[in-house]
Enzyme design. Sequence first.
Site, PDB file in Angstrom:
ATOM      1  N   GLU A  92      82.471  47.560  22.670  1.00 33.06           N
ATOM      2  CA  GLU A  92      80.931  48.098  22.970  1.00 33.06           C
ATOM      3  C   GLU A  92      80.745  48.227  24.471  1.00 33.06           C
ATOM      4  O   GLU A  92      79.567  47.820  24.783  1.00 33.06           O
ATOM      5  CB  GLU A  92      80.230  47.640  22.190  1.00 33.06           C
ATOM      6  CG  GLU A  92      80.337  47.575  20.531  1.00 33.06           C
ATOM      7  CD  GLU A  92      79.295  46.943  19.797  1.00 33.06           C
ATOM      8  OE1 GLU A  92      78.481  46.314  20.244  1.00 33.06           O
ATOM      9  OE2 GLU A  92      79.480  47.282  18.678  1.00 33.06           O
ATOM     10  N   GLU A 147      85.284  47.382  13.761  1.00 36.85           N
ATOM     11  CA  GLU A 147      84.235  46.832  13.613  1.00 36.85           C
ATOM     12  C   GLU A 147      83.216  47.507  12.471  1.00 36.85           C
ATOM     13  O   GLU A 147      82.880  48.471  12.743  1.00 36.85           O
ATOM     14  CB  GLU A 147      83.366  46.400  14.565  1.00 36.85           C
ATOM     15  CG  GLU A 147      82.457  44.806  14.590  1.00 36.85           C
ATOM     16  CD  GLU A 147      81.640  44.321  15.603  1.00 36.85           C
ATOM     17  OE1 GLU A 147      82.531  44.327  16.579  1.00 36.85           O
ATOM     18  OE2 GLU A 147      80.666  44.487  15.607  1.00 36.85           O
TER      19      GLU A 147
HETATM   20  C1  GAL Z   1      78.157  44.695  17.389  1.00 39.38           C
HETATM   21  C2  GAL Z   1      78.911  43.665  18.129  1.00 39.38           C
HETATM   22  C3  GAL Z   1      79.335  42.408  17.284  1.00 39.38           C
HETATM   23  C4  GAL Z   1      77.812  42.044  17.099  1.00 39.38           C
HETATM   24  C5  GAL Z   1      77.583  42.979  16.076  1.00 39.38           C
HETATM   25  C6  GAL Z   1      76.471  42.302  15.148  1.00 39.38           C
HETATM   26  O1  GAL Z   1      77.509  45.557  17.898  1.00 39.38           O
HETATM   27  O2  GAL Z   1      80.206  44.251  18.716  1.00 39.38           O
HETATM   28  O3  GAL Z   1      79.556  41.432  18.748  1.00 39.38           O
HETATM   29  O4  GAL Z   1      77.125  41.664  17.918  1.00 39.38           O
HETATM   30  O5  GAL Z   1      77.529  43.971  16.713  1.00 39.38           O
HETATM   31  O6  GAL Z   1      76.000  43.368  14.427  1.00 39.38           O
END
Ligand code: GAL
Length: 967
Positions: A453, A528
């Site tokens: 990100e 993710e």
């Molecule tokens: C994402 C990030 C993760 C965590 C997650 C929580 O944007 O990559 O590390 O922060 O959000 O939803």
Amino acid sequence: MNRRQLLLASAGAGALRAVPAAAAVAAPPTVDGFPMPRPENSLPPRPVRQDPARTLLELGWRFHEGDIAAPAPAGHAETYLSAMAGNAIGAAAVLYDDSDWAAVRVPHDWAAAQPFVESANISQGYRPRGIGWYRRTLLLDPADRGKTIELHFDGIATNATIWVNGSVVAHSWSGYASVYADITPFATFGDEPNVIAIRVDASAWEGWWYEGAGLYRHAWLVCRAPVAIISDGVYCDPRRDAAGRWQVPVVATLANSGRAAATVTVEATLFDPDGHAVQRASVAATVPVLEQADATLTLDVGDARLWSVETPTLYTLRVHVLRDGGVVDVRQIPIGFRTIRFDAERGFFLNERPVKIKGVCLHQDHAGVGTAMPDALLSWRLQRLKAMGCNAVRMSSNAPTAELLDYCDRMGLLVMDENRRFNPSPDYLAQLEWLVRRDRNHPSVIIWTLWNEEPLKSTPQGVEMTRRMVAALKRLDDARPVTVAMNGAFNDPVNTSTEVDVTGFNYYQDQYDVYHRLVPTKPIISTEDTSAYQTRGAFESDPKAHIATSYDREAAGWGAPHGPSWKMIADRPFVAGGFVWTGFDYHGEPTPYEWPTISSFFGILDLCGFPKTAFGLRSAQWIDDAPVLSLAPHWTWPGREGHSIDVVVMSNAEQVTVSLNGRELGTQAVDRFLGNHWKVPYAPGRIEVVARRGGRIVARAAQETAGRPVALRLTPARGVMAGDGEDVQPVTVDAIDAKGRHVPTANLPARFTVAGAAIIGLGNGDPNSHEPEQSPPDHGARSLFNGLAQVIVRAEVGRGRIVMTAQADGLAPARLMIDRLAIDPPGQVPAIAPQQRIAQWRRSAAFDARPSPDLAPSDGDNNSWAFVRSGTPTPVETGGRWRVYRAAITPWRAVAAGGGMLRFAAIGGRAELWVDGKRLADKADGAAGPLSARVPAGAGARRIVLVIEADAGGESGILGPVTLAAV
Ligand code: GAL
């Protein structure tokens, strides 16, 4: 008994087993409808040690929490000296008095013992981190003189400076990259101790999650032959050629710390999973002095048994280095034969079979222990994931500990291996290169990811930075694809997806189809997704109390609940799979809440590894080869009689039928994504579900109304533990009713005692609890949260019995006994008591007649008096047999308070010993011999003077070590 014999013994009749007390282990507790795994009578796998030249350096450390400012040098001479090699000052000084520091063992996370403080950083879990110091003294065998000596720290959070014998040997700028410090030129041997000092700056951070503080991974002393393979120096990732034959190309990188070029033979042998040697080849290599050389050969294996998720078959490559016919170095590296491929239409292929990646993102901490994760606990956590059909992990967003990859190789878990910093400048490229060198032989590692990100992802700078990092990575590993975890910008005119093999999606699930349509040739993976919120055991959200329901309803705005999130991936063959945010809860990032919440809600399992409802749903979604069935919520709702309760059934069968107290409530066709839902008017009793396939019952599950709690119960993960001082396991604490049923609503304080093991952590999975997670080793306290708490214990050394008790007011106590088996502890570098040694002296010129003991160089005179080390003889010059030797020291606390003994192991010549202007002892004999004297108490700087008259022809001066010790 060794581990293999033990496993055989435990498999057969008369197996070694735990001896549970009456209340313990009667029936495993159920949580949200899942039986807790029954205690196993086996030991956890010890991590593979690939490099026998490494010995654990984990006992005997001293730790100081907080910084210690180095005192400003007094005067010119002190300043001059403080700038010299070996002369670090303050807590880094060889002679620093650390006798009042805490004795600790590594792995060590000092943040885990901190209270939760509102002013501390939210993302790091409201725990102050700050600065800390470690020190360790060790002796090296004189037989190791001439060898290469290294220190390895597998992880130090976060920045660190490491000194050995008063010189800086390494700076570390990453809490996730190992530090390999070559201390060969600094090392001392025999009875002259080596002193390691480490300043750890954990006020720095690299992530937005709990990162711990200190030497939180394994630490090693490495002792290699002068010509040997370097650390992580064998590259042996199998390849299949066009004809389908397996080859193992082997590159062993050798170094030579000796004084002459050397020719050695590198011999590589491949052993099959049964231990039979199946291929061998060797090659000669010449290694120039203080340089490196590669020895390259290829093993032509032909057919091999394949490594897969279901059958993670491992071979072992053993590499020997032979010099003059003798083995001087060896590495043993587990390898697996498998092919990997990402296809833009059909996703990921393992061994040319499509495998949907059912992964979870993980941070590296657990309740109680923080980031100082014992190997056995790590392996237990991975087993919990495997048990729900998970087949992949992503250590987000940093390099994992080496043991994780070892376990994933053995368990058949795929790994997305991740770099921390998005930065192609040399320091950070070095971190990426270290990661690839360390991990590129693991069959579990199927893809690299460079960053997560990053806001620069849609800029020309971001593209160029990524391009360089990809190139650096591919130079070291051309077999695995590379991705980056992008949150948006996939179709921006300039974006980093053009630079990688696989486009990684963080969230943005509605963009899968758009991207696939616009860039149909590029494979996609969800790096993710989900970010759903659940509080384990809670079935009603209460935003004021920071509680999220465990029905699959709540998720971050950018995420989605588990049901719809997986459906987006499962329905699209072109999406290779995904990584749920997250497998386990973790400290820090308490989104969507803030203080007083200290840990996350995202986990499928909570901070202790207790399953939430999400575990049932993911099991139903992911497991294909065995029936899955669970139902939620629990069925203990006093006062709610007649009220409608949402019942969710999670199964992978065809049909599910729910009944309450024997009355059927209906049958539904199974929805594996969302679960099946009923509204059931609550009546105490038994709610039951049966799952059918082809009309046949394949599974049953039930929840029963529990009465009030009457007793505590202790359930270990394993009925036996290794008495090796390393084995660790979580013990589940719950409350039971008069009929022995788990009481899911019990929230009550409990107290524990443990003998034969040490408590190393306590938890209960409540993100809002501020109870301490650490305690003295033999007793502790923790409240049950929604029915459960966890005590993590580490077995003591030796055969015996671990006895644990749990007590709560008004409840019958529980007592648990676990057999501790005689298993050899892993080798550790022996700890030795630090010693105050007076090694640095100034020596006057030679005089014909006895000089005054008051003779001294003036401040700023760096030259007319020599700097000499103890143990250095002084040649006797004609015409001047007299010299003065001077040292200034500050005695350690014990000597300052009570006086001590000053001992010279050997002085050459006749000598007078003066301390602070008083003559304390004489040595009348001119031949080399000892001298000692009692030094009176007194703090601050002390002046030690020797006036020596050399014997004609003899060796004069301070010929051996000088020590000052309390008596
Ligand atoms: C994402 C990030 C993760 C965590 C997650 C929580 O944007 O990559 O590390 O922060 O959000 O939803």
